[in-house]
Design an enzyme around this catalytic site. Structure first.
Site, mmCIF file in Angstrom:
data_model
loop_
_atom_site.group_PDB
_atom_site.id
_atom_site.type_symbol
_atom_site.label_atom_id
_atom_site.label_comp_id
_atom_site.label_asym_id
_atom_site.label_seq_id
_atom_site.Cartn_x
_atom_site.Cartn_y
_atom_site.Cartn_z
ATOM 1 N N TYR B 312 0.851 -1.197 0.000
ATOM 2 C CA TYR B 312 0.000 0.000 0.000
ATOM 3 C C TYR B 312 0.882 1.242 0.000
ATOM 4 O O TYR B 312 1.643 1.484 0.936
ATOM 5 C CB TYR B 312 -0.915 -0.006 1.221
ATOM 6 C CG TYR B 312 -2.087 0.932 1.091
ATOM 7 C CD1 TYR B 312 -3.311 0.466 0.639
ATOM 8 C CD2 TYR B 312 -1.971 2.272 1.417
ATOM 9 C CE1 TYR B 312 -4.402 1.318 0.515
ATOM 10 C CE2 TYR B 312 -3.062 3.129 1.293
ATOM 11 C CZ TYR B 312 -4.270 2.642 0.845
ATOM 12 O OH TYR B 312 -5.345 3.488 0.732
ATOM 13 N N TYR B 363 -5.538 5.456 -7.570
ATOM 14 C CA TYR B 363 -5.759 5.334 -6.125
ATOM 15 C C TYR B 363 -7.193 4.906 -5.881
ATOM 16 O O TYR B 363 -8.112 5.723 -5.877
ATOM 17 C CB TYR B 363 -5.464 6.676 -5.444
ATOM 18 C CG TYR B 363 -5.695 6.697 -3.953
ATOM 19 C CD1 TYR B 363 -4.856 5.982 -3.102
ATOM 20 C CD2 TYR B 363 -6.730 7.424 -3.387
ATOM 21 C CE1 TYR B 363 -5.056 5.996 -1.734
ATOM 22 C CE2 TYR B 363 -6.935 7.452 -2.011
ATOM 23 C CZ TYR B 363 -6.095 6.744 -1.199
ATOM 24 O OH TYR B 363 -6.288 6.760 0.161
#
Lengths: 391, 408, 142, 139
Positions: B312, B363
């Site tokens: 991440y 994103y």
């Protein structure tokens, strides 16, 4: 493994007193209550490795773990809607049944009466959810803005289809208040009502009166779930999860499922009933008492129908005069008082009371209450549990 | 300080037995779907969610009617009931939410997997749809025009001092990290450069066709010192959905299943929402460490076994920090590991974020990383790691996190 | 004063509740105080309803020495990623207090190019508005 | 009797997003339109991005006959919003197209409303920028 029957047990419960003003933050109530539930089970915060919360609850996992000094968690999730209480217990049961965590705490805390709110849910950042959007776009501009009104629309249709007079809804609140009057924790301790008081109760949204709706409260509740194996070593008699299910059907909306063929039933609850009875391997006749979602009283007879305790359209007759649903009757319901007669903590008190019944510690104890059904989320996404004293 | 905490920090609670861990090998990701990634989708998040789910269903070779579970991010504005009504899903047997923004990404997989392994549902969809670029952007301070009182107690200790945005919250960790381990911004820059290289191989990435050099990185605008523009993830409009089912059902479907070896969430003590500054050390990510320990414990594997990782990457410093916490290198060695980029490039020790990740593909709160992890298992990535057998994905950082280990 | 506010944009006010009221009352009176567990003596910041070490809910407020060192810092240079009410550039620091807890704040007298991890600092109080006082930090001679 | 508004308290204005924009554009030009699937012709309301029957994302805004019947109704004795003066009624209507919508009745007393009562649409300009579809008893 096909289901979670007998793979999870509730081993600790706790509930704060219901009040109109807790004078505390919700986080304070949460911590106090979780500690008490762990004490009840004979566990400590160090043992906990999972948490399940209601999405909108003010006490997020970080606030709880940082305040209580809980160690490391591997399983935490959130459930929303009125269906949350049973669904949260179900998710905790799934967590222990699949071996991802050992001791999972389910909690809920609300300052519903004093509105002493600490934190809105993380989602409140200005943008609207699709549910809010529906309410604000197609209902609010017409003045259709309260939960009372949303529910009343469904109840009117139910009355129309089955020829019901709205006075008949009075027996559920009357019985709930009777049960609440026996419970020292309740907001209505020693304050029962008579059926006539219901009739005098103020009309809020025709056809429903003030006493058809839940009583806002400040309170917190917590329960601890683990495996039956670990439950044996703990302090209390384990309460086994024999059936647990959630359901959402096509065109389910929270209290406003107006856009499907029939609106005079609670089809999600019907499906939940089918699933939990099948999982537990029992029938409605085997159930000793029920804790139904009574946030809105008229939904109680509808739940009795959907869950198979009576036929469609007969729920109101079943509740008539209250004899069959009060303590001593064939199916005592909401024995702690529920949302109408104890206080509204979004249905968590119903799960706690079911555990008490099986432990034999209710203030309106049903004899040999070995099988208890809990229903959550009438009028929207639904969930339910069948809890039992024997695995 | 907090003497007993130090001892307790890496304390592992008594864990369930590994043989009771029902998720391993019993559940698989069988479908992935996504919309295009853009700066302005021109449609609702609900529509994009439906498009992504429909694409995932087709990818798996299923029908919409087969879906009986939905797991969403608590933050997602599209409620399950409107997915159900819009797509005409007849019944849902399982639905739930996972909190903490990007921390929910792999958590949705864990919860879907518990639902399948415990028989609550057969085909569970996890989705994330967001108009993050054209709608309300997370990188901005909250709407101060209306709010006078902090929405919660936690903000009261940050906002009045102007510590108002995610980049700044992470920058505070980065300053301390660089101080403690003597890391430099140039070293961080390599993460950004490599992610961009991967994006240039991925035609669906927002930065496709726009490579950068370390020089470009160093010249990019300072956002919150020490973080620059190219240290920060993209803002994207888009949606991604994945479908899980049991390993047995997976066999009958169209795609090579990505089996779940392990899935976990992670919370460590003294956590705060992206600002866990009150812990003994802030240059580490204890949640990730713990999630990693749990993955290695239940799978019996070690970092050496992992062929490709999607870490991440909301901000560049989080990649070296995760490489440390998941055990790909020692504490404080992460930036050196990333320097020059070769060890995280294709052919390196552990290729990272092969679609371009949040820094350069899109994103979507970690959901696009999960989709890429599945593509690596299927062998269909645009930056395919040869014979990738074991694929790691991690969830959002600085918040309660999550992680999943997939196998072919 | 190093930090400049944009007139017309209100700073977010802290949310005062049952658990943290003592802290913010102290700040208003220009006293930096921290929560301490009466039972086991753990010093806690930010305020909590329960002691994370011993789970007692019995807390008291004790004065801080007011001194500490900079533990980490960031410099807001880009207005779009900063708080609209404050002019960029401005510093936000995490200070490790000699008492043993950490606190987020601003530097009162230090420009961005002089800040470093480990800088000794002490608390000062900034009355920003009638209803908003904040604890800030200035360089401390050692 | 119709809904009485207290103009000092503006009533909620519907938020417009991509999915419901066509509906409110129609209302603003005094036309009641519903979403209809371009592929299979299924009517739907409230608006949604995709057809629940055939899952097509293609849709068009199609005029309604404006005729329907009361399916359920309630009367608010207490107002949840100061902009609406209680008592007032809210009705759930079933339109000829088969879709339902929530609205108010005009020129009728609450006690005269009944389930099954035939109605037709009228448009009420409530405030600057707010037009609502309301319903009147027919026959």
């Amino acid at each position: 493994m096909n289901n979670i029957k007998n793979r999870a047990a509730i081993v600790g419960i706790s509930m704060t007193k219901f009040s109109k003003d807790s004078e505390r933050t919700e986080l304070y109530l949460t911590c106090q209550c979780i500690k008490a539930a762990l004490d009840d089970a004979g566990l400590t915060p160090d043992d906990v490795d999972g948490l399940v919360k209601q999405t909108d609850d003010a006490s997020d996992e970080h606030a709880v773990t940082s305040s209580m000094g809980m160690g490391n968690l591997t399983y935490f999730g959130e459930s929303r809607w009125g269906a949350a209480p049973s669904a949260m217990a179900m998710r905790a049961a799934m967590g222990v049944a699949t071996g991802v965590a050992n001791y999972i705490v389910v909690y809920r805390s609300v300052n519903g009466a004093s509105k002493r709110r600490m934190t809105p849910s993380m989602r409140t950042s200005g943008q609207m959810s699709t549910s809010d959007l529906l309410q604000w776009t197609f209902h609010a501009p017409f003045g259709h803005m309260s939960n009372a009104g949303r529910v009343a629309m469904i109840v009117r249709r139910y009355m129309h289809e089955f020829g019901i007079n709205n006075d008949q809804f009075g027996w559920v609140p009357t019985v709930c208040r009777e049960h609440g009057a026996r419970n020292a924790n309740s907001m209505f301790y020693q304050k029962p009502i008579a059926f006539e008081d219901y009739l005098k109760s103020k009309m809020i949204v025709e056809p429903l009166r003030r006493m058809d709706f839940y009583e806002e409260a400040d309170a917190a509740a917590a329960l601890v779930v683990t495996t039956p194996e670990r439950a044996k070593d703990l302090k209390q008699r384990p309460v086994y999860v024999l059936g647990a299910a959630q359901h959402m059907a096509l065109e389910t909306e929270e209290l406003t499922s107006y856009y499907r063929p029939s609106i005079s039933g609670l089809p999600e609850m019907g499906k939940v009933g089918e699933k939990i009875f099948a999982m537990a391997g029992v029938t409605p006749k085997d159930i000793k008492c029920v804790q139904l979602d009574d946030s809105y009283g008229p939904f109680v007879p509808m739940q009795l129908e959907e869950l198979g305790f009576c036929n469609q359209g007969e729920g109101v007759d079943f509740c008539n005069r209250g004899d069959r649903i009060r303590l001593g009757g064939e199916l005592p319901l909401n024995t702690s008082g529920g949302s109408l007669g104890e206080g509204h903590i979004h249905g968590m008190n119903h799960v706690i009371e079911a555990v008490r019944q099986i432990r034999g510690t209710s203030t309106a104890q049903v004899k040999d209450a070995e099988l208890v059904l809990v229903a959550s989320g009438a009028g929207g996404p639904a969930s339910g549990l069948i809890l039992g004293g024997k695995s | 300080m907090y003497d007993q905490y130090l001892a307790r920090r890496y304390r592992t609670t008594v864990r369930p037995r590994v043989e009771d861990y029902k998720i391993k090998d019993n559940v698989a990701i069988v479908g992935i779907g996504q919309t295009e990634f853009s700066k302005n989708s021109g449609r609702s998040e609900c529509q994009m969610a439906c498009e992504a789910i429909k694409a995932a269903v087709e990818d798996a070779g299923l029908n919409i009617e087969d879906i009986d579970g939905l797991v969403k991010y608590a933050m997602d504005y599209t409620d399950e009931m409107h997915i159900v009504s819009a797509l005409g899903i007849p019944d849902l047997n399982y639905f739930g939410e996972c909190g903490w923004g990007g921390g929910a990404s792999c958590a949705t997989i864990l919860h879907a997997a518990t639902a399948i392994a415990s028989g609550a549902a057969n085909y569970v969809v996890c989705y994330r749809a967001m108009n993050e670029r054209s709608g309300a952007r997370y990188g901005r301070a909250p709407g101060v025009e209306q709010i006078m009182i902090a929405p919660n107690d936690h903000y009261g200790y940050l906002m009045p001092f102007g510590l108002a945005t995610p980049p700044s919250w992470v920058a505070m960790f980065a300053t301390r990290y660089m101080y403690e381990f003597g890391a430099t911004v140039e070293q961080l820059g390599w993460v950004s450069v490599v992610c961009r290289e991967y994006a240039c191989m991925n035609p669906k990435a927002m930065f496709y066709g726009r490579p950068i050099t370390l020089q470009d990185y160093m010249e990019s605008r300072m956002i919150v010192e020490p973080l620059r523009l190219y240290d920060c993830c993209l803002d994207t409009d888009g949606a991604v959905a994945v479908i899980l089912t049991s390993a047995e059902r997976a066999k009958a479907l169209k795609q090579r299943p990505a089996y779940i070896l392990g899935a976990t969430q992670g919370i460590a003590t003294q956590g705060e929402m992206m600002t866990s500054y009150y812990r003994p050390m802030i240059s580490i990510l204890p949640e990730s460490w713990y999630a990693g320990q749990e993955l290695w414990r239940v799978t019996g594997l070690s970092p050496k076994d992992v062929d490709v990782a999607q870490l991440y990457d909301a901000f560049t410093p989080l990649i070296p920090m995760q490489l440390e916490e998941y055990g790909f290198c020692g504490v404080g060695e992460g930036v050196a590991f990333c320097e020059g980029g070769d060890r995280i490039r294709l052919g390196g020790e552990i290729p990272c974020n092969t679609s371009g990740g949040h820094l350069s593909e899109a994103y979507i709160h970690g959901m696009n990383l999960i989709a890429e992890a599945v593509r690596q298992i299927r062998g269909t990535s645009t930056a395919q790691v040869e014979d990738a057998e074991i694929s790691l994905v991690t969830g959002g950082l600085g918040v309660p996190t999550s992680a999943v280990l997939l196998r072919r | 004063m190093v930090m400049e506010y944009n007139p017309g944009i209100q700073l977010l006010r802290p949310r005062v509740d049952f658990d943290n009221q003592g802290y913010w009352d102290g700040i208003k009176q220009h006293k930096l105080i921290f929560q301490k567990c009466k039972y086991c003596g753990l010093l806690i910041h930010r305020p909590r309803p329960m002691c994370p070490r011993c789970n007692s809910m019995d807390m008291e407020w004790v004065p801080s020495m007011g001194k500490g060192t900079v533990y980490s810092w960031v410099n807001f240079v880009y207005a779009n990623a900063a708080y609209p009410g404050i002019k960029v550039p401005y510093l936000v620091v995490v200070v490790e207090m000699l008492d043993g807890v950490r606190i987020v704040s601003n530097m009162y007298d230090v420009p961005p190019d002089e800040i470093y991890v480990g800088m000794p600092v002490e608390v000062v109080f900034d009355d920003i508005a009638d209803d908003l006082t904040l604890p800030k930090f200035k360089r401390r001679e050692v | 009797m119709s809904m009485v508004y207290d103009t000092e308290h503006p009533v909620p204005i519907p938020p417009i997003i991509w999915d419901n924009m066509g509906y409110w554009e129609g209302i603003n030009r005094h036309e009641l339109v519903f979403q209809r699937c371009k592929e299979c012709g299924t009517w739907r309301h409230p608006p949604r991005p995709v057809c629940p029957k055939c899952r097509s994302f293609e849709k068009e805004w199609t005029p309604s006959t404006g005729k329907g019947a009361v399916y359920s109704w309630v009367t608010y004795q207490e107002s949840p919003h100061p902009g609406f003066k209680a008592p007032y009624s809210v009705v759930l209507l079933e339109m000829e197209e088969g879709v339902r919508l929530v609205s108010n009745m005009v020129d009728i007393k609450p006690e005269e409303i009944s389930i099954g009562m035939p109605v037709e649409v009228v448009f009420e300009d409530i405030a600057e920028g707010l037009t609502l579809p309301k319903f009147r008893k027919v026959g």
